[in-house]
Write an enzyme that holds these catalytic residues in place. Structure first.
Site, PDB file in Angstrom:
ATOM      1  N   TYR A 148      47.837 -20.952  79.007  1.00 27.73           N
ATOM      2  CA  TYR A 148      46.750 -20.579  78.100  1.00 27.73           C
ATOM      3  C   TYR A 148      46.423 -19.119  78.322  1.00 27.73           C
ATOM      4  O   TYR A 148      46.254 -18.668  79.454  1.00 27.73           O
ATOM      5  CB  TYR A 148      45.516 -21.443  78.362  1.00 27.73           C
ATOM      6  CG  TYR A 148      44.350 -21.118  77.444  1.00 27.73           C
ATOM      7  CD1 TYR A 148      44.416 -21.393  76.079  1.00 27.73           C
ATOM      8  CD2 TYR A 148      43.187 -20.527  77.935  1.00 27.73           C
ATOM      9  CE1 TYR A 148      43.350 -21.099  75.239  1.00 27.73           C
ATOM     10  CE2 TYR A 148      42.118 -20.237  77.105  1.00 27.73           C
ATOM     11  CZ  TYR A 148      42.204 -20.523  75.757  1.00 27.73           C
ATOM     12  OH  TYR A 148      41.143 -20.229  74.923  1.00 27.73           O
ATOM     13  N   ASP A 243      49.317 -13.000  83.422  1.00 29.29           N
ATOM     14  CA  ASP A 243      47.953 -13.335  83.027  1.00 29.29           C
ATOM     15  C   ASP A 243      47.231 -13.850  84.271  1.00 29.29           C
ATOM     16  O   ASP A 243      47.353 -15.020  84.642  1.00 29.29           O
ATOM     17  CB  ASP A 243      47.967 -14.373  81.909  1.00 29.29           C
ATOM     18  CG  ASP A 243      46.549 -14.684  81.424  1.00 29.29           C
ATOM     19  OD1 ASP A 243      45.579 -14.304  82.120  1.00 29.29           O
ATOM     20  OD2 ASP A 243      46.415 -15.316  80.363  1.00 29.29           O
ATOM     21  N   LYS A 271      37.346 -13.372  83.940  1.00 31.05           N
ATOM     22  CA  LYS A 271      36.581 -14.241  84.823  1.00 31.05           C
ATOM     23  C   LYS A 271      36.003 -13.454  86.021  1.00 31.05           C
ATOM     24  O   LYS A 271      35.013 -12.775  85.834  1.00 31.05           O
ATOM     25  CB  LYS A 271      37.415 -15.465  85.222  1.00 31.05           C
ATOM     26  CG  LYS A 271      37.824 -16.231  83.935  1.00 31.05           C
ATOM     27  CD  LYS A 271      38.335 -17.637  84.093  1.00 31.05           C
ATOM     28  CE  LYS A 271      38.385 -18.294  82.720  1.00 31.05           C
ATOM     29  NZ  LYS A 271      39.701 -18.565  82.184  1.00 31.05           N
TER      30      LYS A 271
HETATM   31  C1  LIG Z   1      40.182 -18.254  80.657  1.00 32.92           C
HETATM   32  C2  LIG Z   1      41.531 -17.728  80.434  1.00 32.92           C
HETATM   33  C3  LIG Z   1      41.822 -16.844  79.375  1.00 32.92           C
HETATM   34  C4  LIG Z   1      40.836 -16.538  78.289  1.00 32.92           C
HETATM   35  O1  LIG Z   1      39.725 -15.865  78.741  1.00 32.92           O
HETATM   36  P1  LIG Z   1      38.385 -15.909  77.831  1.00 32.92           P
HETATM   37  O2  LIG Z   1      37.473 -14.965  78.540  1.00 32.92           O
HETATM   38  O3  LIG Z   1      37.931 -17.321  77.824  1.00 32.92           O
HETATM   39  O4  LIG Z   1      38.773 -15.437  76.476  1.00 32.92           O
HETATM   40  C5  LIG Z   1      43.069 -16.271  79.332  1.00 32.92           C
HETATM   41  N1  LIG Z   1      44.009 -16.548  80.247  1.00 32.92           N
HETATM   42  C6  LIG Z   1      43.778 -17.401  81.260  1.00 32.92           C
HETATM   43  C7  LIG Z   1      44.846 -17.633  82.271  1.00 32.92           C
HETATM   44  C8  LIG Z   1      42.532 -18.035  81.369  1.00 32.92           C
HETATM   45  O5  LIG Z   1      42.337 -18.930  82.338  1.00 32.92           O
END
Ligand SMILES: *Cc1c(COP(=O)(O)O)cnc(C)c1O
Length: 423
Positions: A148, A243, A271
């Site tokens: 994701y 990511d 985050k």
């Molecule tokens: C949470 C998350 C995102 C998206 O971040 P948002 O601030 O919710 O848009 C992207 N990549 C990873 C791996 C995530 O866990």
């Protein structure tokens, strides 16, 4: 502690459903996949505790899905935010605190030479992909099933997180043409990546990967997997995007790339970097980052990007992580939570301070494996824990988020509640 009533949450949700689609601002929050007809409305948090609108107290292992590695309302973070707010909440101009956080990020994350701040992980991943495509002059990307990277159109193919939770393979509203260049491989299947890369050799712009998968539940990279992706990218000229929105500052101060000693070209952060306020970032090699406007032609912008409150919260959080013993404490807490959640028929996958207890005999090494988890049993476990005052992520396909703030008491309460379920 037993939950007495959640009447107030039920009432609030009734009105919320009239005003907000599904009653929530992000789908998994509705708690539907664990069989509830309404979520808990949360009112207050402190350290590893959270209180709902009815005044029930819970041990919180969700912690807003990852940003709060210092726990709720850490005094140093609150003070930094209050301080910044008193000087003005946004300027739409460069600020010194933004520069300070940029310095901290570049020092922390091994491959990051330059960094740009945005407001969400979605923006970070979307911008990194755009940049990789501009740098290579190619369109195709490889992502992993169950990976994701936020909800940008091109990345909503067999995505994890809420889509995995709700069983949505991709999303209506995303034109076929937009995902036509998105190739999907199974996580940890290096052979599949090699085959795709061979077939699409000089069309491949990027491979985007979570160094530790977190949005299909936690799945660790197989030995050699991340290095193998590096080799494929070297061979094809594609850009390797890590990511690290969850893994950054969580499984090591320098994230997955420090812990597993691999070198991406671009990195997405989010985050923790915003310390509980809306901030995220993408960064990497300066020859690639240099293509961004205004130095280059790749457009990317944001009214609230680099917001001083978010920068202050991020910086205060990174300072707490720099204190001696921080990662040892996270490791101890996480190992204790792992032991608490383990049981017959349960496979706990853990890398540092991220873990998932799959209701699955194991092993769980891919999205295909994770999809075989017993979600009905997980829902029963989730309800059992919540009724005893333990809040776990309301999905089998999410990670628990141990923090610096969790206490032995909270671990013991969690272990006692889990043992009761197993019995
Ligand atoms: C949470 C998350 C995102 C998206 O971040 P948002 O601030 O919710 O848009 C992207 N990549 C990873 C791996 C995530 O866990």
């Amino acid at each position: 502690m037993a939950v007495l009533t959640d009447q107030r949450s039920a009432e609030l949700f009734e009105e919320a459903r009239r005003l907000i689609p599904g009653g929530v601002s992000s789908p998994v929050r509705a708690m539907r996949s664990v069989g509830r007809d309404h979520p808990l409305f949360l009112a207050r948090g402190e350290g590893g505790w959270v209180w709902d609108a009815d005044g029930n107290r819970y041990v919180d292992w969700v912690l807003s899905w990852g940003p709060l590695i210092a726990g709720h309302a850490h005094p140093a973070v609150v003070e930094a935010v209050r301080d910044a707010a008193g000087r003005g909440t946004t300027f739409g101009a460069p600020t010194e605190i933004e520069l300070e956080l940029a310095r901290a990020v570049v020092e922390a994350v091994p491959s990051v030479e330059q960094v740009r701040f945005v407001s969400s992980g979605t923006e970070a991943a979307m911008s990194a992909i755009r940049l990789a495509r501009a740098f290579t002059g190619r369109d195709r990307i490889i992502k992993f099933a169950g990976g994701y990277h936020g909800h940008a159109d091109a990345l909503l193919a067999r995505a994890g997180s809420g889509l995995a939770t709700l069983g949505i393979p991709s999303s209506p509203g995303v034109p076929d043409a937009v995902v036509a260049d998105t190739l999907v491989a199974e996580y940890n299947d290096l052979e599949a990546v090699r085959a795709l890369a061979e077939h699409h050799d000089d069309e491949l712009a990027a491979i985007i990967v979570e160094p530790v998968a977190g949005n299909m539940g936690v799945v660790a990279p197989a030995p050699g997997f991340l290095e193998g992706l590096r080799t494929v990218c070297n061979g094809t000229g594609a850009v390797l995007i890590a990511d690290e929105v969850i893994t950054g500052f969580r499984i090591a101060y320098g994230g997955g790339q420090e812990r597993f000693a691999f070198r991406p070209d671009l990195t997405c952060l989010g985050k923790i970097v915003g310390g509980g306020l809306p901030a995220a970032a993408f960064g990497g090699r300066s020859d690639i980052m240099g293509l961004l406007a205004p130095d280059g032609d790749v457009y990317q912008a944001g009214t609230l990007s680099g917001n001083p409150l978010a920068m202050a919260a991020g910086l205060a959080t990174l300072r707490l992580l720099r204190e001696p013993g921080a990662y040892e404490r996270l490791e101890r807490t996480s190992a204790a939570l792992e032991a608490a959640l383990a049981g017959p028929g349960v496979t706990v996958n853990r890398v540092g301070a991220m873990l998932t207890a799959f209701h699955h005999p194991g092993p769980v090494r891919s999205y295909a494996d994770a999809s075989g988890a017993d979600t009905a049993r997980f829902a029963a476990f989730h309800a059992h824990m919540l009724a005893r005052g333990i809040s776990l992520a309301p999905s089998q396909f999410e990670a628990a988020m141990p923090s610096l703030a969790h206490t032995d008491e909270q671990l013991e309460l969690t272990a006692a509640a889990a043992a009761e379920f197993a019995a």
